[in-house]
Design an enzyme around this catalytic site. Sequence first.
Site, PDB file in Angstrom:
ATOM      1  N   VAL A  11      16.988 -28.601 -25.007  1.00  0.00           N
ATOM      2  CA  VAL A  11      15.651 -27.999 -25.061  1.00  0.00           C
ATOM      3  C   VAL A  11      15.740 -26.486 -25.253  1.00  0.00           C
ATOM      4  O   VAL A  11      15.032 -25.904 -26.079  1.00  0.00           O
ATOM      5  CB  VAL A  11      14.867 -28.341 -23.774  1.00  0.00           C
ATOM      6  CG1 VAL A  11      13.572 -27.559 -23.700  1.00  0.00           C
ATOM      7  CG2 VAL A  11      14.596 -29.840 -23.710  1.00  0.00           C
ATOM      8  N   GLU A 151       7.946 -29.260 -22.667  1.00  0.00           N
ATOM      9  CA  GLU A 151       8.361 -29.548 -24.046  1.00  0.00           C
ATOM     10  C   GLU A 151       8.029 -30.997 -24.381  1.00  0.00           C
ATOM     11  O   GLU A 151       8.044 -31.859 -23.510  1.00  0.00           O
ATOM     12  CB  GLU A 151       9.859 -29.272 -24.213  1.00  0.00           C
ATOM     13  CG  GLU A 151      10.785 -30.002 -23.221  1.00  0.00           C
ATOM     14  CD  GLU A 151      11.211 -31.374 -23.660  1.00  0.00           C
ATOM     15  OE1 GLU A 151      10.974 -31.721 -24.822  1.00  0.00           O
ATOM     16  OE2 GLU A 151      11.761 -32.115 -22.816  1.00  0.00           O
ATOM     17  N   GLU A 155      14.291 -36.138 -29.693  1.00  0.00           N
ATOM     18  CA  GLU A 155      15.619 -35.917 -30.247  1.00  0.00           C
ATOM     19  C   GLU A 155      15.632 -36.434 -31.679  1.00  0.00           C
ATOM     20  O   GLU A 155      15.042 -37.463 -31.983  1.00  0.00           O
ATOM     21  CB  GLU A 155      16.681 -36.636 -29.409  1.00  0.00           C
ATOM     22  CG  GLU A 155      16.834 -35.992 -28.046  1.00  0.00           C
ATOM     23  CD  GLU A 155      17.969 -36.590 -27.241  1.00  0.00           C
ATOM     24  OE1 GLU A 155      18.859 -37.219 -27.831  1.00  0.00           O
ATOM     25  OE2 GLU A 155      17.944 -36.416 -26.015  1.00  0.00           O
ATOM     26  N   LYS A 207       3.010 -33.536 -18.631  1.00  0.00           N
ATOM     27  CA  LYS A 207       4.292 -33.946 -19.214  1.00  0.00           C
ATOM     28  C   LYS A 207       4.708 -35.342 -18.734  1.00  0.00           C
ATOM     29  O   LYS A 207       5.086 -36.207 -19.526  1.00  0.00           O
ATOM     30  CB  LYS A 207       5.350 -32.895 -18.847  1.00  0.00           C
ATOM     31  CG  LYS A 207       6.761 -33.298 -19.115  1.00  0.00           C
ATOM     32  CD  LYS A 207       7.047 -33.442 -20.604  1.00  0.00           C
ATOM     33  CE  LYS A 207       8.330 -34.182 -20.816  1.00  0.00           C
ATOM     34  NZ  LYS A 207       9.198 -33.617 -21.794  1.00  0.00           N
ATOM     35  N   CYS A 263      14.777 -38.798 -21.455  1.00  0.00           N
ATOM     36  CA  CYS A 263      13.470 -38.473 -20.866  1.00  0.00           C
ATOM     37  C   CYS A 263      12.741 -39.655 -20.222  1.00  0.00           C
ATOM     38  O   CYS A 263      12.455 -39.624 -19.031  1.00  0.00           O
ATOM     39  CB  CYS A 263      12.568 -37.861 -21.924  1.00  0.00           C
ATOM     40  SG  CYS A 263      13.095 -36.216 -22.386  1.00  0.00           S
TER      41      CYS A 263
HETATM   42  C1  UDX Z   1      10.807 -38.523 -25.763  1.00  0.00           C
HETATM   43  C2  UDX Z   1       9.368 -38.075 -26.096  1.00  0.00           C
HETATM   44  O1  UDX Z   1       8.938 -38.710 -27.296  1.00  0.00           O
HETATM   45  C3  UDX Z   1       9.303 -36.582 -26.206  1.00  0.00           C
HETATM   46  O2  UDX Z   1       7.969 -36.159 -26.474  1.00  0.00           O
HETATM   47  C4  UDX Z   1       9.761 -36.094 -24.854  1.00  0.00           C
HETATM   48  O3  UDX Z   1       9.362 -34.886 -24.453  1.00  0.00           O
HETATM   49  C5  UDX Z   1      11.206 -36.438 -24.642  1.00  0.00           C
HETATM   50  O4  UDX Z   1      11.262 -37.849 -24.600  1.00  0.00           O
HETATM   51  P1  UDX Z   1      13.068 -38.953 -27.062  1.00  0.00           P
HETATM   52  O5  UDX Z   1      13.603 -39.424 -25.763  1.00  0.00           O
HETATM   53  O6  UDX Z   1      13.878 -38.014 -27.869  1.00  0.00           O
HETATM   54  O7  UDX Z   1      11.658 -38.236 -26.856  1.00  0.00           O
HETATM   55  O8  UDX Z   1      12.842 -40.229 -27.969  1.00  0.00           O
HETATM   56  P2  UDX Z   1      11.636 -41.125 -28.498  1.00  0.00           P
HETATM   57  O9  UDX Z   1      11.593 -41.033 -29.969  1.00  0.00           O
HETATM   58  O10 UDX Z   1      10.395 -40.828 -27.790  1.00  0.00           O
HETATM   59  O11 UDX Z   1      12.183 -42.584 -28.113  1.00  0.00           O
HETATM   60  C6  UDX Z   1      12.463 -42.947 -26.781  1.00  0.00           C
HETATM   61  C7  UDX Z   1      12.930 -44.374 -26.696  1.00  0.00           C
HETATM   62  O12 UDX Z   1      11.874 -45.279 -26.976  1.00  0.00           O
HETATM   63  C8  UDX Z   1      14.058 -44.748 -27.655  1.00  0.00           C
HETATM   64  O13 UDX Z   1      14.992 -45.555 -26.982  1.00  0.00           O
HETATM   65  C9  UDX Z   1      13.353 -45.508 -28.758  1.00  0.00           C
HETATM   66  O14 UDX Z   1      14.199 -46.415 -29.418  1.00  0.00           O
HETATM   67  C10 UDX Z   1      12.266 -46.205 -27.965  1.00  0.00           C
HETATM   68  N1  UDX Z   1      11.109 -46.564 -28.786  1.00  0.00           N
HETATM   69  C11 UDX Z   1      10.301 -45.596 -29.307  1.00  0.00           C
HETATM   70  C12 UDX Z   1      10.811 -47.898 -29.008  1.00  0.00           C
HETATM   71  O15 UDX Z   1      11.519 -48.807 -28.549  1.00  0.00           O
HETATM   72  N2  UDX Z   1       9.703 -48.209 -29.746  1.00  0.00           N
HETATM   73  C13 UDX Z   1       8.881 -47.259 -30.271  1.00  0.00           C
HETATM   74  O16 UDX Z   1       7.892 -47.636 -30.910  1.00  0.00           O
HETATM   75  C14 UDX Z   1       9.191 -45.910 -30.050  1.00  0.00           C
END
Ligand code: UDX
Length: 451
Positions: A11, A151, A155, A207, A263
Amino acid sequence: MKIAMVGSGYVGLVSGACFADFGHDVVCIDKDQSKIDRLHDGIMPIYEPGLAELVGGNVKAGRLTFTTSLAEGIKGADAIFIAVGTPSRRGDGHADLSFVYAVAKEIGENLANDAVVVTKSTVPVGTGDEVERILKDSGTSHTFSVVSNPEFLREGAAIDDFKRPDRIVIGAEDDFGREIMREVYRPLYLNESPILFTGRRTSELIKYAANAFLATKITFINEMADLCEKVGANVQDVSRGIGMDNRIGPKFLNAGPGYGGSCFPKDTLALLKTAEDYDSPTRIVEAVVQVNESRKRAMGRKVLDALGGADAARGKKVAMLGLTFKPNTDDMRDSPAIAVSQALTDAGVEVAAYDPEGMEQAKPLMPEVTMVDDPYKAIEGADAVTIVTEWDAFRALDFDRIKDLAKEPVLVDLRNIYRAKEMREKGFYYTSIGHGETGQGDRRKGDRRRN
Ligand code: UDX
């Protein structure tokens, strides 16, 4: 504007580099000497598309510097961001705030001018109040204001999320805090990115509420996927069908092996802990956490079923494609791949895996898995192939080659990349998530046709 970013992890580094790109003068601070040395050499501590170029360009332009000295780094800064880790505390799921508080103390002891201290780390409600108390106790004679500015960076898409945010949330309790933050985000303000000014505690809760809601959306569609498999429905069409309703929206409705990452798992647990502390149960989030945990293990059983059941699976070989919790990252934290591989190796299955970026991080987490540097090497002699992460590299696999290399043409697609009909035509036993229309078939009954 001069900005200090304390903590140059995911971050801190992305935010610092983006602020520098806006034209601010940014110092990224980290205690880890080797991380700072590597950053000076242009080597990124994490894999994030576009980050090396962004950092390099701003270093060259003289807007971005790195140091291990907090006292040096915060000198003259109008805004000092705290972007250190808040991992889940062992045992109780509470966010571990020791790093945040240690930084607050050091800031108080070294403050050389008036400044706004901003928590960017994800912190439970009330943390800003405690940071304020620590700064006061440090006896500083300078005026300061403690602000919350969470934030929302995904990722793999973090730079874009920072530069084109859906919204910026700022929790401030006084005009000094609000004014400085307005200046910090002025370039985005001009861009018409919506900025929500609110109270500090509200901002801290926003958040957690956002991440818990997204985790709920994913978990909801995952349970619908299970139901689809039972009733003979198609979860991808269910997602489209409900997502076209503007009140629901199409995003975060992809059924899969369960959410992971740095997260959602941590933040949902921390929210539960806050709810417990304040005696205000959040039963939906409780269910989400439980359902997601058991889902990851259930995905391992799904692969075992494709091998003909746990008994038949012993001694067989599975190729795992994708290990990270999602594509375009090397992050393995809470990745479903860990639970899937564990279920397989526990059942006596030999696992060979390939991931474009995550294998270094994966090795210590799955010591029984053989890592190979090419997807087709993993597939050699495999009784089944499973796609766990939807990397682009797996979207156009060479199925003729797979048929030649694998012992059996079996594909367990945990990300619904392929279509059942096409895979069947290619002669594969294919099973995916939430497709019950044609029946998933049952390998234990030797059923290879009805898949
Ligand atoms: C997340 C949030 O989106 C972001 O705003 C926050 O502040 C940090 O956490 P991130 O952990 O990078 O971001 O990934 P994200 O794209 O949100 O996906 C999280 C998880 O959910 C992944 O394992 C992804 O595969 C899963 N996912 C996401 C699903 O299984 N289905 C979906 O439709 C979307």
